[in-house]
Structures are given as structure tokens and as C-alpha cells.
Design a protein around this motif. Structure first.
Motif, mmCIF file in Angstrom:
data_model
loop_
_atom_site.group_PDB
_atom_site.id
_atom_site.type_symbol
_atom_site.label_atom_id
_atom_site.label_comp_id
_atom_site.label_asym_id
_atom_site.label_seq_id
_atom_site.Cartn_x
_atom_site.Cartn_y
_atom_site.Cartn_z
ATOM 1 N N ASN A 40 16.203 41.978 68.481
ATOM 2 C CA ASN A 40 17.565 42.046 67.965
ATOM 3 C C ASN A 40 17.602 42.271 66.464
ATOM 4 O O ASN A 40 18.660 42.193 65.853
ATOM 5 C CB ASN A 40 18.311 40.753 68.319
ATOM 6 N N VAL A 41 16.462 42.528 65.879
ATOM 7 C CA VAL A 41 16.385 42.743 64.444
ATOM 8 C C VAL A 41 15.898 44.157 64.177
ATOM 9 O O VAL A 41 14.915 44.604 64.771
ATOM 10 C CB VAL A 41 15.412 41.733 63.782
ATOM 11 N N ASN A 42 16.586 44.844 63.293
ATOM 12 C CA ASN A 42 16.214 46.212 62.948
ATOM 13 C C ASN A 42 15.183 46.200 61.831
ATOM 14 O O ASN A 42 15.502 45.846 60.692
ATOM 15 C CB ASN A 42 17.459 46.994 62.521
ATOM 16 N N LEU A 43 13.960 46.592 62.180
ATOM 17 C CA LEU A 43 12.873 46.599 61.193
ATOM 18 C C LEU A 43 12.575 48.001 60.673
ATOM 19 O O LEU A 43 11.577 48.210 59.991
ATOM 20 C CB LEU A 43 11.602 46.010 61.821
ATOM 21 N N THR A 44 13.462 48.937 60.974
ATOM 22 C CA THR A 44 13.228 50.325 60.599
ATOM 23 C C THR A 44 13.129 50.494 59.085
ATOM 24 O O THR A 44 12.239 51.196 58.588
ATOM 25 C CB THR A 44 14.352 51.230 61.135
ATOM 26 N N SER A 45 14.013 49.856 58.349
ATOM 27 C CA SER A 45 14.017 49.986 56.884
ATOM 28 C C SER A 45 12.724 49.438 56.291
ATOM 29 O O SER A 45 12.143 50.034 55.384
ATOM 30 C CB SER A 45 15.221 49.252 56.287
ATOM 31 N N LEU A 46 12.273 48.313 56.819
ATOM 32 C CA LEU A 46 11.034 47.713 56.333
ATOM 33 C C LEU A 46 9.849 48.610 56.656
ATOM 34 O O LEU A 46 8.982 48.848 55.800
ATOM 35 C CB LEU A 46 10.834 46.334 56.962
ATOM 36 N N GLU A 47 9.805 49.121 57.874
ATOM 37 C CA GLU A 47 8.711 50.002 58.278
ATOM 38 C C GLU A 47 8.668 51.254 57.412
ATOM 39 O O GLU A 47 7.605 51.703 56.986
ATOM 40 C CB GLU A 47 8.880 50.380 59.749
ATOM 41 N N SER A 48 9.818 51.814 57.130
ATOM 42 C CA SER A 48 9.899 53.018 56.300
ATOM 43 C C SER A 48 9.443 52.739 54.876
ATOM 44 O O SER A 48 8.710 53.534 54.281
ATOM 45 C CB SER A 48 11.335 53.549 56.296
ATOM 46 N N ALA A 49 9.858 51.611 54.334
ATOM 47 C CA ALA A 49 9.484 51.255 52.957
ATOM 48 C C ALA A 49 7.981 51.053 52.828
ATOM 49 O O ALA A 49 7.372 51.475 51.841
ATOM 50 C CB ALA A 49 10.226 49.984 52.537
ATOM 51 N N LYS A 59 10.540 44.858 49.287
ATOM 52 C CA LYS A 59 11.121 43.581 48.869
ATOM 53 C C LYS A 59 12.596 43.504 49.266
ATOM 54 O O LYS A 59 13.059 42.481 49.781
ATOM 55 C CB LYS A 59 10.980 43.405 47.359
ATOM 56 N N GLU A 60 13.315 44.581 49.042
ATOM 57 C CA GLU A 60 14.733 44.607 49.400
ATOM 58 C C GLU A 60 14.931 44.444 50.901
ATOM 59 O O GLU A 60 15.808 43.694 51.348
ATOM 60 C CB GLU A 60 15.365 45.921 48.928
ATOM 61 N N ALA A 61 14.110 45.138 51.690
ATOM 62 C CA ALA A 61 14.215 45.045 53.148
ATOM 63 C C ALA A 61 13.908 43.631 53.634
ATOM 64 O O ALA A 61 14.596 43.098 54.511
ATOM 65 C CB ALA A 61 13.266 46.052 53.798
ATOM 66 N N LEU A 62 12.875 43.021 53.052
ATOM 67 C CA LEU A 62 12.525 41.653 53.442
ATOM 68 C C LEU A 62 13.597 40.659 53.013
ATOM 69 O O LEU A 62 13.889 39.691 53.739
ATOM 70 C CB LEU A 62 11.169 41.273 52.844
ATOM 71 N N ASP A 63 14.191 40.878 51.843
ATOM 72 C CA ASP A 63 15.276 40.008 51.393
ATOM 73 C C ASP A 63 16.450 40.082 52.366
ATOM 74 O O ASP A 63 17.064 39.055 52.702
ATOM 75 C CB ASP A 63 15.743 40.414 49.991
ATOM 76 N N GLN A 64 16.760 41.281 52.838
ATOM 77 C CA GLN A 64 17.859 41.453 53.781
ATOM 78 C C GLN A 64 17.541 40.800 55.122
ATOM 79 O O GLN A 64 18.400 40.159 55.740
ATOM 80 C CB GLN A 64 18.146 42.944 53.976
ATOM 81 N N LEU A 65 16.287 40.945 55.557
ATOM 82 C CA LEU A 65 15.871 40.317 56.819
ATOM 83 C C LEU A 65 15.884 38.795 56.697
ATOM 84 O O LEU A 65 16.165 38.089 57.672
ATOM 85 C CB LEU A 65 14.475 40.810 57.207
ATOM 86 N N TRP A 70 15.783 36.315 59.940
ATOM 87 C CA TRP A 70 14.522 36.638 60.609
ATOM 88 C C TRP A 70 13.308 36.348 59.729
ATOM 89 O O TRP A 70 12.431 35.586 60.120
ATOM 90 C CB TRP A 70 14.486 38.106 61.043
ATOM 91 N N ALA A 71 13.249 36.937 58.541
ATOM 92 C CA ALA A 71 12.080 36.760 57.666
ATOM 93 C C ALA A 71 12.180 35.426 56.924
ATOM 94 O O ALA A 71 12.325 35.365 55.701
ATOM 95 C CB ALA A 71 11.986 37.926 56.685
ATOM 96 N N LYS A 72 12.072 34.336 57.686
ATOM 97 C CA LYS A 72 12.256 33.003 57.117
ATOM 98 C C LYS A 72 11.083 32.570 56.235
ATOM 99 O O LYS A 72 11.238 31.733 55.342
ATOM 100 C CB LYS A 72 12.444 31.982 58.241
ATOM 101 N N PRO A 195 5.437 41.611 47.786
ATOM 102 C CA PRO A 195 5.320 42.494 48.955
ATOM 103 C C PRO A 195 3.935 43.109 49.100
ATOM 104 O O PRO A 195 3.315 43.515 48.113
ATOM 105 C CB PRO A 195 6.371 43.579 48.682
ATOM 106 N N ILE A 196 3.451 43.169 50.330
ATOM 107 C CA ILE A 196 2.140 43.742 50.641
ATOM 108 C C ILE A 196 2.348 45.119 51.248
ATOM 109 O O ILE A 196 3.190 45.305 52.134
ATOM 110 C CB ILE A 196 1.360 42.849 51.627
ATOM 111 N N LEU A 197 1.569 46.085 50.787
ATOM 112 C CA LEU A 197 1.723 47.456 51.257
ATOM 113 C C LEU A 197 0.514 47.974 52.039
ATOM 114 O O LEU A 197 0.578 49.047 52.630
ATOM 115 C CB LEU A 197 1.995 48.398 50.080
ATOM 116 N N GLY A 198 -0.577 47.233 52.032
ATOM 117 C CA GLY A 198 -1.758 47.689 52.758
ATOM 118 C C GLY A 198 -2.870 46.657 52.690
ATOM 119 O O GLY A 198 -2.829 45.732 51.881
ATOM 120 N N TYR A 199 -3.866 46.828 53.552
ATOM 121 C CA TYR A 199 -5.041 45.957 53.544
ATOM 122 C C TYR A 199 -6.158 46.649 54.299
ATOM 123 O O TYR A 199 -5.950 47.648 54.999
ATOM 124 C CB TYR A 199 -4.731 44.601 54.193
ATOM 125 N N SER A 200 -7.361 46.121 54.160
ATOM 126 C CA SER A 200 -8.505 46.637 54.902
ATOM 127 C C SER A 200 -9.540 45.542 55.058
ATOM 128 O O SER A 200 -9.750 44.739 54.140
ATOM 129 C CB SER A 200 -9.133 47.839 54.176
#
Length: 322
Positions: A40-49, A59-65, A70-72, A195-200
């Protein structure tokens, strides 16, 4: 380590600072409810960012979530304030051999060199039993392998480090160390609000990417204030802290400490030697407290990262862990 700006800042075990088989008996307690939990949560904006490597948009997408409920866990520990910290506090927290945290481990290096020397020596003795001139030349050639390895280490240390990194995978605790170390960087950054953008977790490429344009400018201009240094210090020390809570000896601290020193050198006002020591201890204490208080989240994230989950899936692992 460990890893941030436009490059990985939190690198780990195979570098001079952030390793990890992962089978926890109570892992079922922290199963991930995957994307179905966020149906029930739209994660499209976060995925795109995340795909665009845009830290401000993430950061903005997570703040909105977070506002949507959701992003408690995102930025749930935003208040970071340094204080005087003693070694005893680290020991009380559960850090094993706290006084040796900053001493680089030579376990992997020693094991690699011992194996090379021991193996070539053994083969040289066997080759000495060959008939005729072969019994002279073959042992000589085999024996020179050790000299070649040492020569490579002095002229091209990066190549030797890569070989040692590959050899390290034979240690039974390798996968657990890497996952534990890098997941700690990831989780602590997330809880603090970076905000994290990648890892390995790949050999020689272990890192967590925190690419923030604002922080990048502050770092390169040498204008990091004490508040930002404190936040970054906690994230930088999270990897070695996670190892210290689990193992008697930390393997991946060098890159973490190097990263922390980089931040310290870019801070304003400058930090004295005594203040640097206290900052390191306090950052370990703060990171350790976060990890111990969020052990279920840490293990859920480790499990996701070991499965090569995407950054979005890792965030879901954190938010949906129970």
C-alpha cells in the motif's frame, strides 16, 4: 571497512580500512516481508531517486515515506552529540579488546605469507628428489616464488593486497565479517538520516556509498562543523564496532580509521589529538549502542545484503524486520 561523498568512503577488510558465511539460528525472527509488506506504499519515487544516484531526492522520498508512516526507522536517531568517553564504557558495552581496536590486524597477511612460504618449501623438498639436473633447478625455481611474492608486495602492494583478499575467503568467518561490517555502516547511516545510494560485498570492493553533494562540498572545502563530523564519525566507526561486538580481533578497521581521519582533517575548527581520541571512542560507543539496540534490523540487513539485494530491498529489509 569503508565508505560519503562521490566515492565509496566506507571500505573494508581487504583494504588498508570494511568481511562476512551467514547462518543465524534466529534469523527467522527477522524475516523480511519483502515488497508485499509495502503493497500500500508507493516506493516508485524512492526507487527512481536511488537509480539516479540523487541523494537529495532519496532523502526527500524517505522523508515523505516517514511522514506517511512507512519509513519509521529512517532518521530515527538524528540527534548525535559527542561526550567524553572512556575505554571502560566500550568494554561495558560489549566491545571485545577495546584497547586494541585501532591496531591493524595482520591475520590475513600472515596466513597468506605463511601458506606461500610453507607450500613452496614443501614442494621444493619434494622436487629435490627429482633425478639429475631437475633435482637442482626445479627446487630453485619453486623457492623463488616466495621472493617474487615479497617483491610484488614492495613494488606493487595493491596486487599483493588483492591476492591476500582472495585468500581471506578461505577463513570461515569471512562472509560474516564482511556482511556484519558493511551492514553496520548501512544501518547506522540510515538511522542517523544519511541516504545510502549503493554498496558492495565483492572481494576488494567492499563499501557503502553515501553520496551527498552538500557534505561533499564541506569535505573538500575543509568546512565540516562539529555536528557533521560527529554524524560522519559514528557511521565511519560502525563497521569496526560491529566486528568488535562479535569477534575478539577486528580485521577491517584500517579503512574505517582512515576515513575518520579524513573527516577530522577536513573539520573546522581543528580537533586536537586528545579530542580525536575521544571522538573515536565516543563514535564507537554510539555506533555500538545503535547496533545493539537494533540487532534484529542489523541481522535482517545482513541477510539481504548477502543475497545481493538492491538498496531499495535493503531499506525494505530494515523497515519490515520484526
Amino acid at each position: 571497512m569503508c565508505s560519503s561523498v562521490s566515492v565509496p568512503l566506507f571500505d573494508s577488510l581487504s583494504k588498508p580500512t570494511i568481511q562476512f558465511s551467514f547462518h543465524h539460528n534466529h534469523s527467522r525472527k527477522c524475516q523480511i516481508r519483502a515488497s508485499s509488506a509495502a503493497a500500500n506504499v508507493n516506493l516508485t519515487s524512492l526507487e527512481s531517486a536511488i537509480a539516479q544516484k540523487n541523494s537529495d531526492a532519496v532523502k526527500e522520498a524517505l522523508d515523505q515515506l516517514s511522514e506517511a508512516g512507512w519509513a519509521k526507522r529512517w532518521s530515527s536517531q538524528p540527534y548525535v552529540s559527542r561526550r567524553t568517553t572512556s575505554l571502560r564504557e566500550l568494554t561495558t558495552l560489549g566491545i571485545k579488546n577495546a584497547e586494541n581496536l585501532a591496531i591493524p590486524s595482520v591475520r590475513n597477511d600472515a596466513a597468506f605469507l605463511f601458506t606461500v612460504v610453507g607450500t613452496t618449501g614443501f614442494l621444493g623438498v619434494l622436487a629435490g628428489q627429482l633425478p639429475g639436473d631437475w633435482g637442482f633447478f626445479v627446487p630453485y625455481l619453486i623457492g623463488s616464488i616466495s621472493l617474487v611474492v615479497l617483491g610484488v608486495g614492495s613494488t606493487a602492494p595493491g596486487l599483493l593486497q588483492a591476492a591476500i583478499g582472495g585468500f581471506s575467503t578461505f577463513f570461515p568467518d569471512y562472509q560474516d565479517r564482511i556482511a556484519r561490517h558493511e551492514a553496520a555502516h548501512f544501518l547506522v547511516a540510515y538511522l542517523i538520516g544519511l541516504p545510502i545510494l549503493g554498496y558492495s560485498l565483492d572481494i576488494g570492493k567492499e563499501h557503502v556509498n553515501l553520496i551527498d553533494q552538500r557534505l561533499e562540498k564541506l569535505i573538500y572545502s575543509g568546512q565540516l562543523d562539529s555536528k557533521e563530523v560527529d554524524r560522519l564519525a559514528v557511521v565511519a566507526m560502525a563497521g569496526l564496532t560491529a566486528e568488535g561486538l562479535k569477534y575478539d580481533k577486528v580485521i577491517g578497521q584500517s579503512a574505517d580509521l582512515f576515513t575518520l581521519q579524513r573527516f577530522i582533517n577536513r573539520s573546522k575548527p581543528s580537533i586536537s589529538k586528545d579530542q580525536q581520541q575521544n571522538l573515536t571512542r565516543w563514535a564507537v560507543l554510539f555506533a555500538g549502542s545503535l547496533l545493539k539496540n537494533n540487532i534484529v534490523l542489523h541481522e535482517a540487513l545482513m541477510s539481504a545484503m548477502l543475497k545481493k539485494a538492491t538498496v531499495l530491498e535493503c531499506i525494505e529489509a530494515i523497515e519490515n524486520a520484526v
